[in-house]
Design a protein around this motif. Structure first.
Motif, mmCIF file in Angstrom:
data_model
loop_
_atom_site.group_PDB
_atom_site.id
_atom_site.type_symbol
_atom_site.label_atom_id
_atom_site.label_comp_id
_atom_site.label_asym_id
_atom_site.label_seq_id
_atom_site.Cartn_x
_atom_site.Cartn_y
_atom_site.Cartn_z
ATOM 1 N N ARG A 28 0.845 -1.183 0.000
ATOM 2 C CA ARG A 28 0.000 0.000 0.000
ATOM 3 C C ARG A 28 0.890 1.246 0.000
ATOM 4 O O ARG A 28 2.010 1.211 0.509
ATOM 5 N N LEU A 29 0.388 2.321 -0.579
ATOM 6 C CA LEU A 29 1.138 3.571 -0.601
ATOM 7 C C LEU A 29 0.879 4.369 0.671
ATOM 8 O O LEU A 29 -0.196 4.267 1.268
ATOM 9 N N PRO A 30 1.847 5.161 1.117
ATOM 10 C CA PRO A 30 1.667 5.948 2.341
ATOM 11 C C PRO A 30 0.527 6.957 2.210
ATOM 12 O O PRO A 30 0.250 7.461 1.122
ATOM 13 N N ARG A 31 -0.124 7.254 3.334
ATOM 14 C CA ARG A 31 -1.196 8.246 3.396
ATOM 15 C C ARG A 31 -0.838 9.343 4.383
ATOM 16 O O ARG A 31 -0.050 9.132 5.294
ATOM 17 N N THR A 32 -1.470 10.499 4.196
ATOM 18 C CA THR A 32 -1.405 11.561 5.195
ATOM 19 C C THR A 32 -2.763 11.637 5.890
ATOM 20 O O THR A 32 -3.757 11.091 5.378
ATOM 21 N N PRO A 33 -2.862 12.340 7.026
ATOM 22 C CA PRO A 33 -4.178 12.517 7.667
ATOM 23 C C PRO A 33 -5.074 13.502 6.921
ATOM 24 O O PRO A 33 -6.190 13.769 7.355
ATOM 25 N N HIS A 34 -4.594 14.028 5.794
ATOM 26 C CA HIS A 34 -5.312 15.103 5.108
ATOM 27 C C HIS A 34 -5.861 14.661 3.753
ATOM 28 O O HIS A 34 -6.064 15.487 2.851
ATOM 29 N N GLY A 35 -6.097 13.356 3.601
ATOM 30 C CA GLY A 35 -6.705 12.873 2.371
ATOM 31 C C GLY A 35 -5.764 12.810 1.191
ATOM 32 O O GLY A 35 -6.195 12.909 0.039
ATOM 33 N N GLN A 36 -4.469 12.652 1.455
ATOM 34 C CA GLN A 36 -3.491 12.568 0.379
ATOM 35 C C GLN A 36 -2.663 11.290 0.505
ATOM 36 O O GLN A 36 -2.484 10.743 1.595
ATOM 37 N N THR A 37 -2.160 10.838 -0.613
ATOM 38 C CA THR A 37 -1.171 9.771 -0.643
ATOM 39 C C THR A 37 0.092 10.350 -1.260
ATOM 40 O O THR A 37 0.041 11.421 -1.883
ATOM 41 N N PHE A 38 1.224 9.667 -1.086
ATOM 42 C CA PHE A 38 2.455 10.257 -1.611
ATOM 43 C C PHE A 38 3.497 9.184 -1.909
ATOM 44 O O PHE A 38 3.423 8.055 -1.421
ATOM 45 N N LEU A 39 4.442 9.561 -2.736
ATOM 46 C CA LEU A 39 5.636 8.771 -2.992
ATOM 47 C C LEU A 39 6.784 9.429 -2.240
ATOM 48 O O LEU A 39 6.929 10.658 -2.267
ATOM 49 N N ASN A 40 7.600 8.641 -1.555
ATOM 50 C CA ASN A 40 8.737 9.191 -0.823
ATOM 51 C C ASN A 40 9.691 9.917 -1.774
ATOM 52 O O ASN A 40 9.844 9.524 -2.944
ATOM 53 N N GLY A 41 10.364 10.947 -1.266
ATOM 54 C CA GLY A 41 11.305 11.691 -2.087
ATOM 55 C C GLY A 41 12.389 10.822 -2.692
ATOM 56 O O GLY A 41 12.850 11.059 -3.815
ATOM 57 N N GLY A 42 12.793 9.777 -1.959
ATOM 58 C CA GLY A 42 13.832 8.880 -2.465
ATOM 59 C C GLY A 42 13.423 8.134 -3.713
ATOM 60 O O GLY A 42 14.283 7.664 -4.474
#
Length: 357
Positions: A29-43
């Motif tokens: 699963r991809l990471p989530r934020t508490p603000h309704g967003q998902t993201f890819l790590n900078g790396g």
């Protein structure tokens, strides 16, 4: 040393195909934020950019020195530049010292802009790559399907087998079909046990359930080994994976701290090289990960209150484009200046010796 400048590339990345990245401990699963967003790590972007920068530097140095590509660096150099890993232990031995040497660090960064930008163990890189954010509504399941046995899918393939091989094929298909029934029972039970382990708050009970899960998983392996033919069933459903949907935009920011036009030029060459195959994440064989991107480039000098826009960068699989005199100058100047740098200089001791020389 030249005056330090701050550069920032602010823009977005657009998914041309599903983007999927498998991060450790995230269960696909991809990471989530508490603000309704998902993201890819900078790396996820910084790593490919570092490899692209290395390929660009190899090509530029080979051209400047008139040598083949395989004569530019040795294995240790490639590990240090490509991953910041020292297989010679020279950095490890130096780091055992009891005092720092900030002047030598400045000289090292001046002589080797690659290490200055991307860093190595015990030396922070001056390139920051932010997480790439998008709305959680842009997540989809991708890659689902069914793997078929080619002989079942196309019976005409049987003509290429003699009678003995045909009999062996039929036996293995029978065995696989029978074993899959047993395996499905085991997997159903493992799924139930995992849910029970998740729901309980009792540590001892969870430990006992996990022991049962390990026993069931061992049982599945035993069934696979006992079947005729391949241990892994050829015919099985492909579950797919969580991915960012094509057409989604992800925010993207790259920052160069304590930089110079040289560092900007190196990053531009890295992005140009990256555009040869602009993709992020896995499942490349099924076309996943393709992207296009664009950034506006800003520069800020010490004492200035606001950054000034100096150009724009756009890339996709068809090519790379830079707009702005400052960017074009930095790109060209880095190519001309590669003779002045020592991309094989990695330690503070070497930097100090080079400075004295």
């Amino acid at each position: 040393m030249p005056q330090s400048l701050a550069y920032q590339l602010s823009g977005h990345i657009t998914a041309e195909a599903p983007i999927s990245v498998n991060y450790f401990g995230m269960d696909n699963r991809l990471p989530r934020t508490p603000h309704g967003q998902t993201f890819l790590n900078g790396g996820t972007l910084r790593g490919p950019l570092r490899k692209a920068a290395l390929r660009a530097v190899i090509r530029l140095v080979a051209k400047a020195q008139g040598v083949p590509l395989d004569a530019v660096f040795d294995r240790g150099d490639l590990y240090m530049l490509g991953e910041g890993v020292d297989i010679t232990r020279g950095v490890n031995n130096e780091s055992s010292g009891k005092f720092s040497d900030p002047m030598a660090e400045n000289w090292l960064r001046e002589f080797n802009p690659f290490i200055s930008l991307f860093g190595r163990w015990k030396l922070a890189g001056h390139l920051e790559v932010s997480p790439m954010l998008t709305s959680i509504t842009n997540l989809i399941d991708a890659g689902q399907g069914m793997r078929h046995d080619q002989f079942e899918h196309d019976p005409g393939m049987m003509q290429y087998l003699n009678e003995e091989q045909q009999d062996a094929l039929l036996a293995s298909l029978r065995s696989a079909r029978e074993s899959m029934d047993d395996i499905e029972e085991v997997r159903t039970e493992v799924k139930r046990l995992k849910k029970a382990a998740h729901d309980t708050e009792d540590r001892e009970e969870r430990r006992a359930i996990n022991d049962q899960i390990h026993e069931m998983q061992a049982q599945e392996k035993a069934i696979k080994k006992a079947r005729e033919g391949a241990e892994q069933s050829i015919k099985h459903p492909i579950a797919g994976y969580e991915a960012i949907a094509p057409g989604s935009e992800l925010s993207s920011t790259l920052r160069i701290i304590q930089g110079t036009p040289t560092h900007l030029g190196l990053i531009l060459h890295a992005l140009a090289e990256f555009s040869q195959r602009p993709r992020l994440g896995g499942h490349a064989a099924t076309g996943s990960g393709d992207i296009r991107a664009e950034w506006e480039v800003f520069q800020r000098s010490p004492g200035e209150h606001r950054s000034q826009a100096i150009g724009r960068v756009v890339l996709d699989a068809m090519g790379f484009d830079i707009q702005g005199e400052a960017l074009e100058s930095a790109f060209a100047d880095f190519e001309q200046a590669v003779r002045e740098f020592d991309f094989r200089l990695f330690t503070l001791t070497e930097a100090r010796q080079r400075r004295k020389a």
